[in-house]
Each structure stands twice: as structure tokens, then as C-alpha cells.
Design a protein around this motif. Structure first.
Motif, mmCIF file in Angstrom:
data_model
loop_
_atom_site.group_PDB
_atom_site.id
_atom_site.type_symbol
_atom_site.label_atom_id
_atom_site.label_comp_id
_atom_site.label_asym_id
_atom_site.label_seq_id
_atom_site.Cartn_x
_atom_site.Cartn_y
_atom_site.Cartn_z
ATOM 1 N N GLU A 77 0.809 -1.222 0.000
ATOM 2 C CA GLU A 77 0.000 0.000 0.000
ATOM 3 C C GLU A 77 0.838 1.266 0.000
ATOM 4 O OE1 GLU A 77 -3.627 2.113 2.547
ATOM 5 O OE2 GLU A 77 -2.951 0.084 3.055
ATOM 6 N N LEU A 78 1.838 1.350 0.869
ATOM 7 C CA LEU A 78 2.617 2.581 0.998
ATOM 8 C C LEU A 78 3.997 2.507 0.356
ATOM 9 C CD1 LEU A 78 1.787 3.557 4.702
ATOM 10 C CD2 LEU A 78 0.839 4.523 2.604
ATOM 11 N N TYR A 79 4.470 1.294 0.140
ATOM 12 C CA TYR A 79 5.813 1.129 -0.414
ATOM 13 C C TYR A 79 5.776 0.144 -1.584
ATOM 14 C CZ TYR A 79 6.659 2.853 4.328
ATOM 15 O OH TYR A 79 6.625 3.560 5.499
ATOM 16 N N GLY A 80 4.838 0.404 -2.497
ATOM 17 C CA GLY A 80 4.635 -0.512 -3.610
ATOM 18 C C GLY A 80 5.879 -0.757 -4.434
ATOM 19 N N TRP A 81 6.684 0.255 -4.630
ATOM 20 C CA TRP A 81 7.897 0.106 -5.436
ATOM 21 C C TRP A 81 8.896 -0.836 -4.766
ATOM 22 C CZ3 TRP A 81 12.673 1.958 -3.591
ATOM 23 C CH2 TRP A 81 12.601 2.744 -2.420
ATOM 24 N N LEU A 82 8.941 -0.783 -3.428
ATOM 25 C CA LEU A 82 9.833 -1.686 -2.701
ATOM 26 C C LEU A 82 9.331 -3.129 -2.783
ATOM 27 C CD1 LEU A 82 10.754 0.247 0.584
ATOM 28 C CD2 LEU A 82 12.330 -0.547 -1.190
ATOM 29 N N SER A 83 8.023 -3.294 -2.604
ATOM 30 C CA SER A 83 7.427 -4.622 -2.681
ATOM 31 C C SER A 83 7.685 -5.232 -4.055
ATOM 32 C CB SER A 83 5.921 -4.539 -2.414
ATOM 33 O OG SER A 83 5.313 -5.806 -2.550
ATOM 34 N N LYS A 84 7.456 -4.442 -5.106
ATOM 35 C CA LYS A 84 7.659 -4.932 -6.469
ATOM 36 C C LYS A 84 9.110 -5.324 -6.709
ATOM 37 C CE LYS A 84 7.126 -3.547 -11.319
ATOM 38 N NZ LYS A 84 6.736 -2.450 -12.230
ATOM 39 N N ASP A 85 10.025 -4.507 -6.211
ATOM 40 C CA ASP A 85 11.447 -4.767 -6.396
ATOM 41 C C ASP A 85 11.866 -6.062 -5.704
ATOM 42 O OD1 ASP A 85 14.559 -3.159 -5.448
ATOM 43 O OD2 ASP A 85 14.072 -4.325 -7.214
ATOM 44 N N LEU A 86 11.411 -6.276 -4.468
ATOM 45 C CA LEU A 86 11.756 -7.492 -3.731
ATOM 46 C C LEU A 86 11.209 -8.738 -4.425
ATOM 47 C CD1 LEU A 86 11.128 -6.352 -0.034
ATOM 48 C CD2 LEU A 86 13.329 -6.546 -1.223
ATOM 49 N N LEU A 87 9.958 -8.638 -4.891
ATOM 50 C CA LEU A 87 9.340 -9.794 -5.554
ATOM 51 C C LEU A 87 10.011 -10.103 -6.887
ATOM 52 C CD1 LEU A 87 5.594 -9.050 -4.750
ATOM 53 C CD2 LEU A 87 6.998 -10.901 -3.822
ATOM 54 N N GLU A 88 10.434 -9.066 -7.609
ATOM 55 C CA GLU A 88 11.144 -9.293 -8.874
ATOM 56 C C GLU A 88 12.493 -9.961 -8.626
ATOM 57 O OE1 GLU A 88 9.307 -5.650 -11.600
ATOM 58 O OE2 GLU A 88 11.310 -5.461 -10.728
#
Length: 209
Positions: A77-88
Motif C-alpha cells: 500500500e505505501l511502499y509498492g515500489w519496494l514490494s515490487k522490487d523485492l518480488l522481482e
């Protein structure tokens, strides 16, 4: 937590510490049974925002196989770019080359064949000279090794405070304290096993074999 997830969190530690506010994600992690109320209290007891994130990351690696994915979800919700980066990064590791997987298998097989912990060399107690040389070879991963060796965060802080601006001395101090605590169990085999658990490469400790 799977080793690849521990590796991802370690490699992104600075970025996470800099950007994440623990209070934004604690409730979700409690809801998903990743953290307990007591764990959250210990995390929030840290005096700084950075310290709270560091304590959270140190706790997550002990919280089972779903902890990484739930942590990524808590960031959406608040750190979507971080979440996406970790999952990638996770997906890239899942699709890692066969060569890398073979290297890991060869290393594991080498440990099995040597049966290091039960061998004569594996049972030898480490000398301070060997610990000093190992301190030269270890890098930033020494803190994760210290956690694997059951040191508390407060103890890591003390190693740093007692040896300011001297990383080698910080690492050597930690290793000597481990040897003091372990006594006869401070063996080559046991320490290499711990380094293997936190994915420290054989090039760091092969002089001990």
C-alpha cells in the motif's frame, strides 16, 4: 525463511532501513501471524526509526517460510515500489541458472563427503590467529553471521561502539566472544556450518579446511 529470501532481505537492508516506517506495517504482520505482540513491542522499543526496521528484519528471518511474502504484501500500500522490487528479485532467483544451482549442490556435496563436523579437522578448536584471519576476510555479512551465532542486537551494537571505525576489530571481537562462550564447541566445523547457513562463500573460509 528460505535462504534466497534471507539473501534478498540482507542485500536490500540499507534501502529498507532508509525508506520503511515499521508502524505502517506492524498491524498487518500481526494479523498474518508473522509477528507477535511481544515481538512488536521489542521492535518499537528501539529508539530510532532505523533501529526499528533493523530489529524487524532481524526478526523476520526467524519467522518461517511465509514471512518474506507477507512482508512484501505489507509493503504494497505505501511502499509498492519496494514490494515490487523485492518480488522481482525473488523471481530472478527462482529462475536462477542451472550453473548456480549446480555450484550450490557441489558445495553441499562437498560438506557431505567431508563430513566436516565429525572429521578430525572439523573438531579442532579455532585459534585466535585463525579468527583474526577470518575477520580480515568477512565483510558486511559478519552481522548476519553474528545473529546466526546467537548474538543479540545489543551485543552487535557494543562490538561497534567498542571498536569504532575499525570493522576488522568489531568482527574479531565478535568471533573471540563466540569462542569464549562456546569453549570446546568453538570448532572449525561448527563455525563453518554457521557461515554456510548464512550463505557466506567458501572463498572466505577455505583456508580453514
Amino acid at each position: 525463511m528460505e535462504q534466497r529470501h534471507r539473501d534478498i532481505l540482507r542485500r536490500n537492508r540499507v534501502k529498507l532501513v532508509k525508506n520503511v516506517k515499521v508502524q505502517h506495517i506492524n498491524n498487518f504482520l500481526i494479523q498474518e501471524d508473522v509477528l507477535t505482540d511481544t515481538m512488536v513491542e521489542e521492535i518499537m522499543a528501539e529508539k530510532t526509526s532505523h533501529g526499528r526496521v533493523e530489529q524487524l528484519l532481524d526478526t523476520l528471518v526467524t519467522r518461517g517460510p511465509k514471512a518474506f511474502m507477507m512482508f512484501c504484501k505489507s509493503l504494497e500500500e505505501l511502499y509498492g515500489w519496494l514490494s515490487k522490487d523485492l518480488l522481482e528479485q525473488d523471481q530472478r532467483r527462482v529462475g536462477a541458472t542451472t550453473a548456480v544451482q549446480c555450484q550450490e549442490a557441489v558445495l553441499e556435496d562437498k560438506f557431505a563427503r567431508m563430513n566436516l563436523q565429525d572429521s578430525a579437522r572439523g573438531k579442532e578448536t579455532l585459534t585466535e590467529k585463525e579468527l583474526n584471519k577470518l575477520a580480515d576476510k568477512l565483510g558486511s555479512e559478519w552481522e548476519e553471521l553474528a545473529i546466526e551465532l546467537d548474538f543479540k542486537k545489543s551485543e552487535l551494537y557494543k562490538f561497534k561502539e567498542d571498536n569504532k571505525n575499525n570493522v576488522h576489530a568489531q568482527i574479531f571481537d565478535m568471533l573471540c566472544k563466540w569462542k569464549e562462550r562456546q569453549g570446546r564447541k568453538a570448532t572449525v566445523g561448527n563455525l563453518i556450518h554457521s557461515m554456510h547457513e548464512v550463505s557466506i562463500g567458501e572463498d572466505v573460509y577455505k583456508f580453514l579446511l
